[in-house]
Each structure stands twice: as structure tokens, then as C-alpha cells.
Design a protein around this motif. Structure first.
Motif, PDB file in Angstrom:
ATOM      1  N   SER A   1      56.619  57.984 143.072  1.00 33.20           N
ATOM      2  CA  SER A   1      55.924  58.511 144.238  1.00 33.20           C
ATOM      3  C   SER A   1      56.922  59.099 145.239  1.00 33.20           C
ATOM      4  N   LEU A   2      58.038  58.431 145.422  1.00 35.83           N
ATOM      5  CA  LEU A   2      59.078  58.939 146.325  1.00 35.83           C
ATOM      6  C   LEU A   2      59.731  60.189 145.755  1.00 35.83           C
ATOM      7  N   PHE A   3      59.994  60.187 144.445  1.00 34.06           N
ATOM      8  CA  PHE A   3      60.522  61.390 143.790  1.00 34.06           C
ATOM      9  C   PHE A   3      59.597  62.581 144.057  1.00 34.06           C
ATOM     10  N   MET A   4      58.296  62.343 143.906  1.00 33.28           N
ATOM     11  CA  MET A   4      57.291  63.390 144.051  1.00 33.28           C
ATOM     12  C   MET A   4      57.272  63.961 145.468  1.00 33.28           C
ATOM     13  N   LEU A   5      57.397  63.085 146.468  1.00 40.09           N
ATOM     14  CA  LEU A   5      57.399  63.537 147.859  1.00 40.09           C
ATOM     15  C   LEU A   5      58.604  64.436 148.139  1.00 40.09           C
ATOM     16  N   ILE A   6      59.771  64.026 147.687  1.00 41.54           N
ATOM     17  CA  ILE A   6      60.985  64.821 147.915  1.00 41.54           C
ATOM     18  C   ILE A   6      60.847  66.206 147.293  1.00 41.54           C
ATOM     19  N   LYS A   7      60.214  66.283 146.143  1.00 41.36           N
ATOM     20  CA  LYS A   7      60.102  67.543 145.418  1.00 41.36           C
ATOM     21  C   LYS A   7      59.076  68.503 146.016  1.00 41.36           C
ATOM     22  N   ASN A   8      58.005  67.969 146.622  1.00 43.13           N
ATOM     23  CA  ASN A   8      56.846  68.810 146.907  1.00 43.13           C
ATOM     24  C   ASN A   8      56.409  68.923 148.357  1.00 43.13           C
ATOM     25  N   LEU A   9      56.905  68.058 149.233  1.00 45.73           N
ATOM     26  CA  LEU A   9      56.474  68.113 150.630  1.00 45.73           C
ATOM     27  C   LEU A   9      56.946  69.384 151.323  1.00 45.73           C
ATOM     28  N   PRO A  10      56.165  69.888 152.282  1.00 48.36           N
ATOM     29  CA  PRO A  10      56.656  70.999 153.105  1.00 48.36           C
ATOM     30  C   PRO A  10      57.944  70.596 153.817  1.00 48.36           C
ATOM     31  N   LYS A  11      58.882  71.519 153.888  1.00 55.36           N
ATOM     32  CA  LYS A  11      60.216  71.191 154.405  1.00 55.36           C
ATOM     33  C   LYS A  11      60.176  70.655 155.831  1.00 55.36           C
ATOM     34  N   ASN A  12      59.303  71.199 156.675  1.00 55.76           N
ATOM     35  CA  ASN A  12      59.284  70.776 158.076  1.00 55.76           C
ATOM     36  C   ASN A  12      58.663  69.389 158.278  1.00 55.76           C
TER      37      ASN A  12
ATOM     38  N   THR B   1      69.314  65.007 143.426  1.00 55.78           N
ATOM     39  CA  THR B   1      68.813  65.596 142.178  1.00 55.78           C
ATOM     40  C   THR B   1      67.384  66.093 142.342  1.00 55.78           C
ATOM     41  N   ASN B   2      66.550  65.271 142.969  1.00 50.90           N
ATOM     42  CA  ASN B   2      65.147  65.645 143.132  1.00 50.90           C
ATOM     43  C   ASN B   2      64.960  66.720 144.193  1.00 50.90           C
ATOM     44  N   TYR B   3      65.793  66.711 145.220  1.00 50.90           N
ATOM     45  CA  TYR B   3      65.700  67.741 146.243  1.00 50.90           C
ATOM     46  C   TYR B   3      65.976  69.127 145.642  1.00 50.90           C
ATOM     47  N   LYS B   4      66.889  69.174 144.697  1.00 49.87           N
ATOM     48  CA  LYS B   4      67.242  70.441 144.051  1.00 49.87           C
ATOM     49  C   LYS B   4      66.105  70.982 143.169  1.00 49.87           C
ATOM     50  N   LYS B   5      65.128  70.139 142.848  1.00 55.59           N
ATOM     51  CA  LYS B   5      64.001  70.575 142.021  1.00 55.59           C
ATOM     52  C   LYS B   5      62.900  71.249 142.833  1.00 55.59           C
ATOM     53  N   ARG B   6      63.038  71.273 144.141  1.00 50.32           N
ATOM     54  CA  ARG B   6      61.996  71.842 144.985  1.00 50.32           C
ATOM     55  C   ARG B   6      61.786  73.319 144.677  1.00 50.32           C
ATOM     56  N   SER B   7      60.518  73.726 144.664  1.00 52.00           N
ATOM     57  CA  SER B   7      60.204  75.137 144.454  1.00 52.00           C
ATOM     58  C   SER B   7      60.355  75.883 145.770  1.00 52.00           C
ATOM     59  N   THR B   8      60.165  77.173 145.715  1.00 52.22           N
ATOM     60  CA  THR B   8      60.345  77.981 146.931  1.00 52.22           C
ATOM     61  C   THR B   8      59.129  77.912 147.852  1.00 52.22           C
TER      62      THR B   8
ATOM     63  N   TYR C   1      66.317  51.890 145.393  1.00 48.95           N
ATOM     64  CA  TYR C   1      67.709  52.127 145.001  1.00 48.95           C
ATOM     65  C   TYR C   1      67.807  53.418 144.187  1.00 48.95           C
ATOM     66  N   TYR C   2      66.913  53.569 143.210  1.00 48.05           N
ATOM     67  CA  TYR C   2      66.952  54.770 142.374  1.00 48.05           C
ATOM     68  C   TYR C   2      66.497  56.013 143.143  1.00 48.05           C
ATOM     69  N   PHE C   3      65.618  55.814 144.098  1.00 51.72           N
ATOM     70  CA  PHE C   3      65.206  56.943 144.939  1.00 51.72           C
ATOM     71  C   PHE C   3      66.401  57.499 145.698  1.00 51.72           C
ATOM     72  N   TYR C   4      67.176  56.628 146.342  1.00 54.63           N
ATOM     73  CA  TYR C   4      68.337  57.096 147.101  1.00 54.63           C
ATOM     74  C   TYR C   4      69.432  57.617 146.174  1.00 54.63           C
ATOM     75  N   LYS C   5      69.571  56.991 145.027  1.00 56.31           N
ATOM     76  CA  LYS C   5      70.605  57.426 144.077  1.00 56.31           C
ATOM     77  C   LYS C   5      70.357  58.848 143.592  1.00 56.31           C
ATOM     78  N   TYR C   6      69.069  59.195 143.414  1.00 55.44           N
ATOM     79  CA  TYR C   6      68.734  60.500 142.842  1.00 55.44           C
ATOM     80  C   TYR C   6      68.057  61.426 143.843  1.00 55.44           C
ATOM     81  N   ILE C   7      68.229  61.159 145.113  1.00 55.42           N
ATOM     82  CA  ILE C   7      67.561  61.976 146.121  1.00 55.42           C
ATOM     83  C   ILE C   7      68.042  63.430 146.084  1.00 55.42           C
TER      84      ILE C   7
END
Length: 330
Positions: A242-253, A298-305, A290-296
Motif C-alpha cells: 500500500s505504501l509502495f502504491m502511494l509513492i508511485k501514484n499520488l499527485p506530487k503536491n 526505487t518506487n519513486y522512480k517508477k512514477r509516471s508523468t 522498513y522495506y518501504f523506506y529501504k525502497y522508497i
């Protein structure tokens, strides 16, 4: 030459008992489809069972247990039909479950993903936990369904006998266009299992595609047949993904503020587990963070435009359910 438009693909790992129970029904009611067994390197006799009893089913053998996300990604490389029906091995389908879906895909070019009505196999008058009548999330990423909010299940009284837009479709029975699945690069394999379908639907939504629910197609799902609700691994995967998903898809602001509040809410959930003596689930949440912070990164880089702001149905399903006492979908 294969002129069938839809592929029914069952992902299996050591599930010969479920296959013997549910495959006959799927074969009976899926004349419109090519049926595939995608096997995640089972060590039981699943493959031989299917070969001996259902010779028309095509078998795809993954070389290891990739989990739900990567397991499907690998298997679907070998599937050519334009529409996919990704079906759990613990699902009972009904007569005419495929034709309404095919028709909807044929008539709605912007509909990328569809979910059928999902009822409880053990109590067929109730909606089933894993998807009900279509899924939504709140502002902080907590999922809920028409027909199911947290552990409250509604009776099916025809209140959701419709075709409507939803936010996410359940992975228990997940229909998607092949070309959209490819465009989105499939499920996120880092999720392994749980909430990868919500992430995929969110990414489709950000690109302007629609996710729909169609009550004219009905299936019954056991739920928890592979990983039950009391399993700490399920707790870990749900909180982490769920945390991975938020980092990837939430509006930046809104990204920082929403994730910050979500982390606090997760902490409260962890303390509740602790107060009830459920140490393994408390530890599972700590491990998830722990894994959320470790891979934050990595997941941020997956964000679409593109990230859309109006992704949520309600601000806080937790507040609505536990404080306001709203137990059913409105």
C-alpha cells in the motif's frame, strides 16, 4: 488458427486440490475462451493432473514461484488473445460469465479493465471480501468495496446490479485488455502479491483509462485459500505494498502530506495489534515500513508523468467506519 478473443488464465502453485474442485466448472462455462494454466513451479502433481483430465487446457510453466504479480507477467508473454481473464484457482464461475465482459470490451474502447460481481463461495448470498461489487480507495490509500468495508459484508439484494465505473478491480477475477496490460508493463513484480491489481488500476486511471464493474457476470470466490487473513505475511504485504502504491501514484503536491499521515495511521494499527497481543502482526507492520523506506527511491522512480488528483472516493474510510459508524457503501 485461434479466433477466440479471450484467454482464461489461472495462476497455480501447488493447488491441485483447488484445480480438481473448480476447473470442471470453468471448462464447462468457458466455451468462448482459450484456457491456460500458468504454473508457478508447483511441486505437487498439478500439471500432470491437468494434462490427464483436461487435455484442451494449455499449460505455461514458470521456472520458479514468482508470486501473483511476476507469475502473471511471465505467463502472459505466451498468451495471444486480445482480452485476458485472470482468475484465481479458488473461483467458481457461472454460466454466461464471459459474454457480457467480451461485449463490454467490444463496445467501450476506453474501458481497459472490468470486474464481475464477486460473491462468497461459502455463503452465496453475501458479497466476498476480495472485491465485492467493485473497489475504491480513500485519500490515504485504504481499499474498500461496494458490498464490503473492512470486515462488514453486505447481503446481495440486487443493490449493485449495475454497470458502473469503479477505481480498482479485484485480482480474484480480473479482466483486462492485452494491449493495455502491455502498455502498463503488467503488474509491478516488486509487490509479489496483494494490492498489485490496485496499483495497476491506478496507473491505468492516471493514463485516462476506465475501470468498470459489470454485474451481468457473476463468480463465487472462496478467499484466503492461498493466504488467509490471520497470516502475518498477508499483513506485511498489504501494509508494504500500500505504501509502495502511494509513492508511485499520488499527485506530487500531495505526496508528502498523505504519506506522512498514512505512516501515522499504520503506527496506530500496529499499536492496536500490540494491545491485543498480536506480536507477529505488529512485527509485520514494522517490517513493512522498513522495506518501504529501504525502497522508497526505487518506487519513486517508477512514477509516471501524470497523476490525477481526484483518485479517492472518500477522505477517510477509517473515520467513516469506526467513528461515524458507516458500515456499508454509500
Amino acid at each position: 488458427m485461434n479466433d477466440k478473443k479471450i484467454a482464461v488464465v489461472l495462476l497455480n502453485w501447488n493447488g491441485v486440490k483447488l484445480l480438481s474442485q473448480f476447473l470442471p466448472n470453468i471448462v464447462l462455462y468457458s466455451a468462448e475462451a482459450t484456457i491456460y494454466l500458468a504454473d508457478n513451479a508447483s511441486t505437487d502433481n498439478s500439471i500432470q493432473f491437468v494434462k490427464d483430465n483436461f487435455p484442451t487446457i494449455k499449460i505455461i510453466e514458470n521456472i520458479e514461484n514468482y508470486g501473483f504479480a511476476k507469475g502473471y507477467n511471465q505467463a502472459l508473454i505466451n498468451v495471444s488473445e486480445p482480452y485476458y481473464a485472470l482468475v484465481n484457482s479458488d473461483v467458481e464461475v457461472t454460466e454466461n460469465w464471459l459474454s457480457p465482459i467480451i461485449s463490454q470490451f467490444e463496445n467501450e474502447s476506453n474501458t481497459a479493465i472490468i470486474q464481475p460481481k464477486i460473491l462468497d463461495y461459502k455463503n452465496k448470498n453475501l458479497f466476498e471480501y476480495a472485491g465485492g461489487a467493485g473497489g475504491f480507495i480513500d485519500k490515504y490509500g485504504f481499499p474498500f468495496c461496494r458490498g464490503r468495508i473492512f470486515n462488514t459484508l453486505e447481503k446481495d439484494s440486487g443493490q449493485y446490479d449495475d454497470q458502473t465505473e469503479i477505481f480498482w478491480a479485484s485480482g480474484a477475477c480480473f479482466f483486462i485488455r492485452k494491449d493495455i496490460f502491455k502498455q502498463l508493463n503488467g503488474f509491478d513484480a516488486d509487490f509479489f502479491a496483494h494490492q498489485e491489481e490496485i496499483d495497476l488500476c491506478w496507473r491505468a486511471y492516471n493514463l485516462g483509462y476506465k475501470v468498470k464493474y459489470n454485474s451481468k457476470s457473476t463468480i463465487y470466490h472462496i478467499g484466503g485459500a492461498t493466504l488467509n487473513e490471520g497470516n502475518p505475511m498477508k499483513t506485511f504485504l498489504n501494509f508494504r505494498n500500500s505504501l509502495f502504491m502511494l509513492i508511485k501514484n499520488l499527485p506530487k503536491n500531495q505526496l508528502f502530506s498523505i504519506v506522512f499521515i498514512r505512516v501515522i495511521l499504520d503506527g496506530i494499527a500496529g499499536l492496536q495489534f500490540l494491545s491485543k497481543g498480536k506480536w507477529i502482526h505488529f512485527t509485520a507492520i514494522l517490517k513493512a515500513h522498513y522495506y518501504f523506506y529501504k525502497y522508497i527511491s526505487t518506487n519513486y522512480k517508477k512514477r509516471s508523468t501524470v497523476q490525477k488528483a481526484n483518485y479517492y472516493q472518500t477522505k477517510s474510510i477509517i473515520f467513516n467506519y469506526f467513528i461515524k459508524g458507516e458500515k456499508i457503501f454509500k
